[in-house]
Write a protein that holds these residues in place. Structure first.
Motif: not given
Lengths: 468, 448
Positions: A119, A465-467, B133-144, B413
C-alpha cells in the motif's frame, strides 16, 4: 576455446545491457516525431518499467512500444529497464510515495502476494486489477482485449478473487534439454522422463569413452524445488497453497520435498549432477550445457530458442522434454514461472485506458506469437497458439511446444498451480541457501531442511504480522 | 530488576568515565551515568526489561545503557576540561567575537545542513529502523525492541557477558602487569610482546558471541574479519614494497608507475568481472589455458570456500594496490635524504635504513591508508563479491556489507538490514578508535 568465447560473449551482452540505460534518452527524443500531426496536445506518457535489461528482450519491448506509439499518436509508451524485479518493485514503491509512479510495471510470480498487499502512504493499494479496470470491455482504444483468452496455466496462477489481477506476459515452465548426440552415443533414444531414468541415462553416459565432465545440471533456484512439489501434488503452503485464504504455514520439509532434495544431493554425490557453485546461476548452468560439459540441462523454457540455436551452432542436436519426475509418486503437474504486467492504482481515466490498451496490444496474438518465437516463453493466449499452429511453427521447431504441452498436461490442483505466499522471495532464498549448504557442505538433508523450515516459517510469520 | 542492575552499572561507569577526584565528582559522575542510561532506555521504552523480552535483549539493554552512561560521563568531562584549559592557560588567549554570536553559526549553517540531512538524519533513521519489523509499503510496523540484534547473538546470556569481559580483563591485566614490572625484566619484555595480541584476543572473543546455527551471524563475522584484514594487510605491505621498488631510478620508471597505479581507476564491480573472466572454471581464461595447454582441471573457486575467499581478496588487493602505491610514493619523497645518507655513512644496511628511517617517516601516511583501506574493505567490496562469487559457496564469501544488502534490500527486510548496518557501524567506530589509541604518540606528524 568455445567456452572462452561464450563467456566473452556473455559479458559483451552484459556490458551492452549496462549501457542501455543511457540509450533511453536518445530513444525518447527520437520517437515523438511521429506524433507531430496529432494536434497541439502532447501525447500522454505511459511509463513502463521492466526487469529485462538484456538487449534482446529490452529491444523487443521497445519495438512493440514504438509500434503502439505509432498506432496511437495520443500516447507515448516509454520503456525503462531495471536490473531485477526487486529493483523495479522498490523503485515503484518509492515513486508512488513521490507521487510520480510509472503506469505499468513488470513483476514476477513469486512476489504476487507482496504486490497485492503493498500500500502507499495513504493506505491505498499500489496496484489495480486489470480485469476490474477493463470492466468487461471487448476493446480499449481499438485494441481487442485478450485477458479472457490467456492460457489456463497462467490464468490459474494469477487469478485473484476470481479474475486476473495483472496481465500475464513472460510465462515459462521448467523443461529438460538433452544433448541428443551424447545420448545417442550412449545408446539412449529418448530423453529420460523420470528420476530413475535420469540415473540410468547418466550411468550409460558416464561409461562413454569420451564422456562429458558431468551428466546433468540445473541452477540452484527455489523454483525447481517448487516444481518438484507440484509434480508430487504436495502444497508448499497451507490454505490450498494460499489460494483459498492467506497462507499462514509453509512446508519445506514435507516428504516430497525431502525426497527431491535427497535425490538432488545423491545425484551430486555420485558426480552425475554438477553444481556451478553459485545460487541462481542461470548463465553458468546453460554455459555448461552449451560447451557440452553436461549432457542434460533442466532449465527454464524461457531460453528454449536460444539453447536450441546455440546447440545447432556448436554442432549438436538439442531436444526438449518434460522435467523428470519421481517415478514413485503419481505425477500431478508442473507449474508456471515468469512475470506479469501490473497497473498502478490511482491513474486518471485516459492514462488507465492507455495502459490497458498497451498491455492488450502487447500480448495480442501476433505479438504474443513473436515473443514466443524470440525467446521460448509460452504463447500466452490461445489465439497466439492457434496462430503459431497455422504457421506451422511447432512442426518446424518441436522444442518450442514442450513447455505448453507440459503445462497443459498438469492437473488443475492448488499444488500444480503454485503457491501464493507472503515473503515468498525471501523464503525461496532460504530454500536455495539450504540446498547449497547440502550440496557444498554435505550436511544432512532432513536436518537442514528442518532448520530451513523454521527460518522460512518465521519469515512468513513476520510478513503476516505486517500484512495479515 | 533489570532496570535497577542497569542503572547501578551505569552510575559506576559514569563515575569511572567522569572521574572521581572529589566527592562532588563522584556524585556528578554517578548522576550523569544514570541520566545517560535512562535517556536511551526511555527512548527504547524500557522494552529490553519487559516481561516478554528475551534475556539476551536484557543483556543488550544493560550494554546500551552502560555505553550511554560512558558517553555522558566522558563527554561532560571532555567539555569541562576544555573549558578549564581555556581559562587556565596563560599563553593562549581566546579572542572575543566582534560580530554577534549568531554569525559563526550562520557561516557554519551550509555545512551543518548538509551534515544533518545527509549524515545525521539517515543515521538516526537507521538506528530507529533497527528496532522495527518493517518493509516497503506496509500498512503496519512491528516493534522489535532489540531482538533484531539479539537474534544475531548466541542465546546464552551468561556467555555473552563473560566472553568480551574476560577478553577485556586479560588485555587490561597484561597492560597493568607491563606498567608495574621493572623495565628490563623478563615480565616487562614478555608483556610488551604479547600486548599487541590483545586485539586478536578480543576479535576472537567477539567471534564466539555470534549465533552459530544455520544462517547465524558467526560465519559472516568470520568472513568479514578474514577478508577485510587480509585485503588491508596484503595491499599495504605490497603497496609499500612496490613503491620502494619503483622509487629508485630505473629506466622507464614513469611508465611502470603509471601502469601500477592504473587499477585504482577501475571500479570494484569491474574488478569483480575481470577476475571472474580470468578465474572462472567453466570458461575463464586461466581455465582455458590450464585445460588446453597443460591438460589439468582448473579448480572451481565457487565450490571451495578458501579459494573463493582468496579470489575476492586477490581482486580487492589488485584494485587497492594502485591507491596505496600512489600514497606511499608521495610519502617516500618526503623522507629526508640527508638522514638516509647519514645512516648509510654510519654503516646502517639497506634493511636497517628502511626499518628505522623510512618506515617511521611513512607513519602518518600509513595510518591514513590503514583507515581508508579498512573503509574500502568493509564497504566497497560489495561490487567485487557480487560479480565474483555472490557470497558463494554456501555463504563463505558473504561479508557484513553483502549480508546487509541481501537482507535489507534483496529480501526487503528493512529492520534486520538496519540492525546489521548498526553492527557494522559499531565495528568500524570501535576499530577506528582503537587505531587512534594505538597510534597515539607513535606516529610523528613532524615537529611542531
Amino acid at each position: 576455446m568455445k567456452k572462452l568465447l561464450a563467456i566473452l560473449l556473455s559479458f559483451t551482452v552484459l556490458a551492452a545491457a549496462c549501457s542501455s540505460d543511457s540509450d533511453d534518452s536518445s530513444d525518447a527524443t527520437a520517437a515523438p516525431d511521429d506524433t507531430s500531426d496529432a494536434g497541439d496536445a502532447s501525447p500522454i506518457e505511459i511509463e513502463m518499467w521492466i526487469a529485462f535489461n538484456d538487449d534482446a528482450r529490452l529491444n523487443y519491448t521497445k519495438e512493440r512500444a514504438a509500434e503502439f506509439n505509432e498506432k496511437h499518436p495520443d500516447y507515448e509508451v516509454v520503456v525503462t529497464p531495471f536490473d531485477s524485479y526487486n529493483t523495479v518493485f522498490e523503485q515503484t514503491t518509492l515513486a508512488i510515495d513521490d507521487g510520480n509512479p510509472p503506469e505499468v510495471i513488470h513483476f514476477f510470480e513469486a512476489a504476487t502476494q507482496d504486490a497485492l498487499d503493498a500500500i502507499d502512504a495513504n493506505g491505498d493499494p499500489i496496484f489495480k486489477s486489470v480485469t476490474a479496470a477493463a470492466a468487461g470491455r471487448s476493446e480499449i482504444l481499438g485494441e481487442p482485449v485478450v485477458l479472457d483468452d490467456v492460457v489456463s496455466a497462467a490464468t490459474n496462477y494469477y487469478t485473484i478473487d476470481g479474475s486476473l489481477f495483472s496481465m500475464p506476459w513472460n510465462t515459462s515452465s521448467t523443461t529438460m534439454f538433452s544433448n541428443m548426440d551424447i545420448l545417442a552415443a550412449a545408446g539412449i533414444d529418448e530423453p529420460p522422463t523420470t528420476w530413475a531414468g535420469v540415473e540410468e541415462a547418466c550411468d550409460a553416459i558416464a561409461a562413454l569413452p569420451d564422456a562429458p565432465d558431468n551428466c546433468i545440471s540445473w541452477p540452484n533456484h527455489g523454483w525447481f524445488f517448487e516444481q518438484a512439489l507440484g509434480q508430487a501434488g504436495v502444497d508448499l503452503a497451507n490454505n490450498d497453497n494460499g489460494r483459498s485464504a492467506r497462507a499462514t504455514e509453509v512446508a519445506l520439509n514435507s516428504d516430497a520435498a525431502i525426497d527431491y532434495v535427497q535425490w538432488w544431493s545423491d545425484l551430486e554425490d555420485s558426480g552425475d549432477y554438477v553444481y556451478t557453485g553459485t545460487q541462481r546461476d542461470w548463465a553458468g548452468s546453460s554455459a555448461a550445457f552449451n560447451s557440452q560439459n553436461v549432457a542434460m540441462l533442466v532449465f527454464s523454457s524461457s531460453d528454449t530458442t536460444v539453447i536450441t540455436d546455440d546447440g545447432a551452432e556448436n554442432g549438436f542436436d538439442v531436444r526438449t522434454s518434460f522435467m523428470p519426475y519421481n517415478q514413485e509418486r503419481d505425477y500431478v503437474g508442473n507449474l508456471i514461472g515468469g512475470a506479469t504486467l501490473w497497473m498502478t492504482n490511482g491513474l486518471d481515466e485516459a492514462s488507465e485506458d492507455g495502459a490497458l490498451a498497451f498491455m492488450n496490444f502487447f500480448s495480442n496474438p501476433e505479438n504474443a506469437a513473436l515473443w514466443h518465437k524470440t525467446t521460448g516463453y509460452i504463447p500466452i493466449t490461445n489465439e497466439a497458439t492457434a496462430l503459431l499452429e497455422t504457421e506451422g511453427w511447432f512442426a518446424e521447431s518441436p522444442n518450442s511446444a514442450v513447455a505448453s504441452e507440459q503445462l497443459n498436461a498438469a492437473a488443475n490442483t492448488p499444488a500444480s498451480t503454485g503457491a501464493l505466499l507472503g515473503n515468498f522471495v525471501a523464503i525461496r532464498d532460504v530454500v536455495t541457501a539450504a540446498i547449497e549448504d547440502i550440496l557444498v557442505n554435505d550436511v544432512d538433508v532432513t536436518e537442514r531442511m528442518n532448520s530451513a523450515q523454521d527460518e522460512a516459517q518465521s519469515l512468513l510469520d513476520d510478513y503476516n504480522e505486517l500484512f495479515g | 530488576m533489570g532496570i535497577v542492575i542497569s542503572l547501578v552499572i551505569a552510575s559506576a561507569i559514569g563515575v569511572i568515565s567522569f572521574g572521581h577526584e572529589t566527592k562532588r565528582d563522584v556524585a556528578l559522575g554517578a548522576a550523569l551515568g544514570v541520566l545517560g542510561a535512562s535517556v536511551i532506555l526511555a527512548a527504547l521504552g524500557f522494552c529490553t526489561f519487559a516481561s516478554d523480552a528475551e534475556s539476551t535483549e536484557g543483556v543488550l539493554g544493560v550494554a546500551v545503557g552502560a555505553t550511554f552512561a560512558w558517553i555522558f560521563g566522558a563527554g561532560t568531562r571532555a567539555v569541562f576540561s576544555q573549558k578549564s584549559a581555556d581559562l587556565g592557560s596563560g599563553d593562549i588567549r581566546t579572542g572575543t567575537f566582534k560580530l554577534a554570536g549568531y554569525w559563526p553559526w550562520l557561516l557554519l549553517s551550509p555545512t551543518l545542513l548538509v551534515l544533518i540531512f545527509f549524515l545525521y538524519l539517515p543515521a538516526y533513521r537507521t538506528f530507529t529502523l533497527s528496532t522495527k519489523l518493517t518493509r516497503l509499503g506496509t500498512p503496519r510496523v512491528g516493534e522489535r525492541c532489540l531482538s533484531n540484534f539479539s537474534e544475531l547473538l548466541i542465546t546464552s546470556p551468561s556467555v555473552l557477558v563473560m566472553l568480551p569481559l574476560t577478553a577485556v580483563g586479560i588485555i587490561w591485566g597484561v597492560g597493568l602487569w607491563h606498567r608495574r614490572s621493572e623495565p628490563g625484566s623478563w615480565a616487562h619484555d614478555f608483556t610488551r610482546i604479547i600486548r599487541p595480541f590483545g586485539i586478536v584476543l578480543f576479535v576472537f572473543a567477539i567471534y564466539f558471541i555470534f549465533e552459530n546455527e544455520n544462517g547465524g551471524y558467526r560465519q559472516i563475522y568470520f568472513n568479514t574479519v578474514i577478508i577485510s584484514s587480509s585485503i588491508v594487510i596484503i595491499s599495504m605491505v605490497l603497496g609499500l614494497a612496490l613503491a620502494y621498488l619503483t622509487f629508485g631510478n630505473v629506466r622507464g620508471i614513469t611508465a611502470y608507475r603509471t601502469l601500477l597505479i592504473w587499477p585504482y581507476a577501475i571500479s570494484p564491480p569491474v574488478a569483480g568481472i575481470l577476475f571472474f573472466m580470468m578465474f572462472n572454471a567453466t570458461g575463464g581464461i586461466f581455465a582455458a589455458v590450464a585445460d588446453n595447454w597443460f591438460g589439468f582441471d582448473f579448480p572451481n573457486y565457487a565450490q571451495n570456500a578458501t579459494l573463493a575467499r582468496g579470489i575476492v581478496i586477490l581482486a580487492s588487493v589488485w584494485k587497492l594496490l594502485g591507491y596505496n602505491l600512489l600514497f606511499f610514493l608521495a610519502g617516500l619523497q618526503t623522507v629526508p635524504r640527508e638522514q638516509i645518507e647519514a645512516a648509510a655513512i654510519d654503516g646502517a644496511n639497506a634493511f636497517q635504513r628502511f626499518r628505522k628511517i623510512v618506515v617511521p617517516a611513512l607513519g602518518p601516511i600509513a595510518f591514513f591508508l590503514l583507515i581508508t583501506n579498512l573503509t574500502f574493505s568493509f564497504f566497497d567490496v560489495y561490487g567485487t563479491i557480487d560479480f565474483l562469487t555472490k557470497g558463494a559457496p554456501a555463504g563463505a564469501t558473504s561479508v557484513s556489507i553483502y549480508e546487509i544488502i541481501r537482507v535489507g534490500v534483496d529480501n526487503g527486510d528493512l529492520g534486520r538490514g538496519a540492525a546489521q548496518s548498526v553492527v557494522l557501524f559499531l565495528a568500524v567506530i570501535a576499530l577506528t578508535a582503537w587505531q587512534f589509541k594505538q597510534s597515539e604518540g607513535r606516529i610523528s606528524y613532524g615537529s611542531a
